[in-house]
Write a protein that holds these residues in place. Structure first.
Motif, PDB file in Angstrom:
ATOM      1  N   TYR A 202      -9.583  -6.138   0.093  1.00 13.02           N
ATOM      2  CA  TYR A 202      -8.819  -4.917  -0.161  1.00 13.02           C
ATOM      3  C   TYR A 202      -7.903  -4.576   1.012  1.00 13.02           C
ATOM      4  N   ILE A 203      -8.236  -5.060   2.212  1.00  7.98           N
ATOM      5  CA  ILE A 203      -7.404  -4.810   3.386  1.00  7.98           C
ATOM      6  C   ILE A 203      -6.015  -5.409   3.186  1.00  7.98           C
ATOM      7  N   VAL A 204      -5.952  -6.539   2.493  1.00 11.11           N
ATOM      8  CA  VAL A 204      -4.655  -7.172   2.205  1.00 11.11           C
ATOM      9  C   VAL A 204      -3.793  -6.220   1.379  1.00 11.11           C
ATOM     10  N   GLY A 205      -4.380  -5.633   0.352  1.00 13.92           N
ATOM     11  CA  GLY A 205      -3.631  -4.713  -0.501  1.00 13.92           C
ATOM     12  C   GLY A 205      -3.253  -3.427   0.207  1.00 13.92           C
ATOM     13  N   VAL A 206      -4.179  -2.871   0.968  1.00 17.25           N
ATOM     14  CA  VAL A 206      -3.918  -1.615   1.674  1.00 17.25           C
ATOM     15  C   VAL A 206      -2.832  -1.807   2.725  1.00 17.25           C
TER      16      VAL A 206
ATOM     17  N   GLY B 237     -11.835   2.871  -1.726  1.00 19.54           N
ATOM     18  CA  GLY B 237     -11.117   4.071  -2.168  1.00 19.54           C
ATOM     19  C   GLY B 237     -10.633   4.914  -0.999  1.00 19.54           C
ATOM     20  N   ARG B 238     -11.478   5.054   0.027  1.00 16.01           N
ATOM     21  CA  ARG B 238     -11.069   5.817   1.208  1.00 16.01           C
ATOM     22  C   ARG B 238      -9.912   5.149   1.934  1.00 16.01           C
ATOM     23  N   ALA B 239      -9.954   3.839   2.049  1.00 17.45           N
ATOM     24  CA  ALA B 239      -8.869   3.108   2.732  1.00 17.45           C
ATOM     25  C   ALA B 239      -7.563   3.280   1.970  1.00 17.45           C
TER      26      ALA B 239
END
Length: 196
Positions: A169-173, A18-20
């Protein structure tokens, strides 16, 4: 007594995710407001050009063909990233690295093309308002593309070291910024080429 930085690895994954996401979305929102302000200023000055002082005789937009080639590279980069991202989120270990490298090469080509466009505009000082706006839009977009390439290079290092597992989630961010950069660069090119 430990510091917050030392305890960062103890944060629950959903909070870290959520923070990312929130951090990148706030960056995009603030940057989008800058882009909208630039485009609104250009549109306003163009609309008030009743005495031909905003765009004087001899002022010209950037060349169309190089801009079109940059736009095509941007679209191909976005499609390649989307294709890779869908696979990487399902299976981070087998995310087809070559597709990501292709997306990175296209964003680099777009950045180099945008820098070349900015360097070959041929405007001479003193700059009128129109020329200043075109220069600013061109270089603003180039900086964003270079930043996206740097972020992509960091992500590639993480992929090659196998550090994407458990952090999909890094991929999405990263995709949020990647797609935003593409859309904003295309919008700035269209406005500079056709509407101002």
């Amino acid at each position: 007594m430990s510091t917050a930085l030392e305890e960062m690895h103890n944060i629950a994954p959903h909070i870290r995710i959520g923070r990312a996401r929130a951090g990148v979305l706030m960056l995009i929102l603030s940057d989008a407001l800058s882009v909208v302000a630039l485009l609104a200023a250009g549109g306003y000055l163009s609309a008030l050009n009743t005495e031909n002082q905003f765009k004087v005789a001899g002022d010209h937009p950037p060349a169309f063909l190089p801009g079109l080639l940059v736009a095509i590279a941007l679209l191909l980069s976005g499609l390649a990233y989307y294709w890779w991202g869908r696979r990487a989120q399902k299976n981070p270990e087998n995310g087809q690295v070559i597709i990501f490298v292709l997306a990175l090469v296209f964003i680099l080509a777009a950045a180099v093309g945008q820098i070349w466009i900015g360097a070959t505009l041929g405007y001479t000082a003193p700059f009128q308002a129109y020329l200043s706006l075109i220069l600013f839009l061109t270089w603003y977009s180039a900086v964003h593309l270079v930043l996206t390439f740097i972020i992509g290079s960091l992500l590639l290092g993480r992929i090659l070291r196998g550090r994407l597992t458990g952090h999909s989630y890094i991929v999405g961010v990263t995709g949020y910024w990647w797609y935003y950069t593409i859309v904003s660069a295309l919008v700035m090119w269209l406005v500079a080429a056709f509407f101002i």
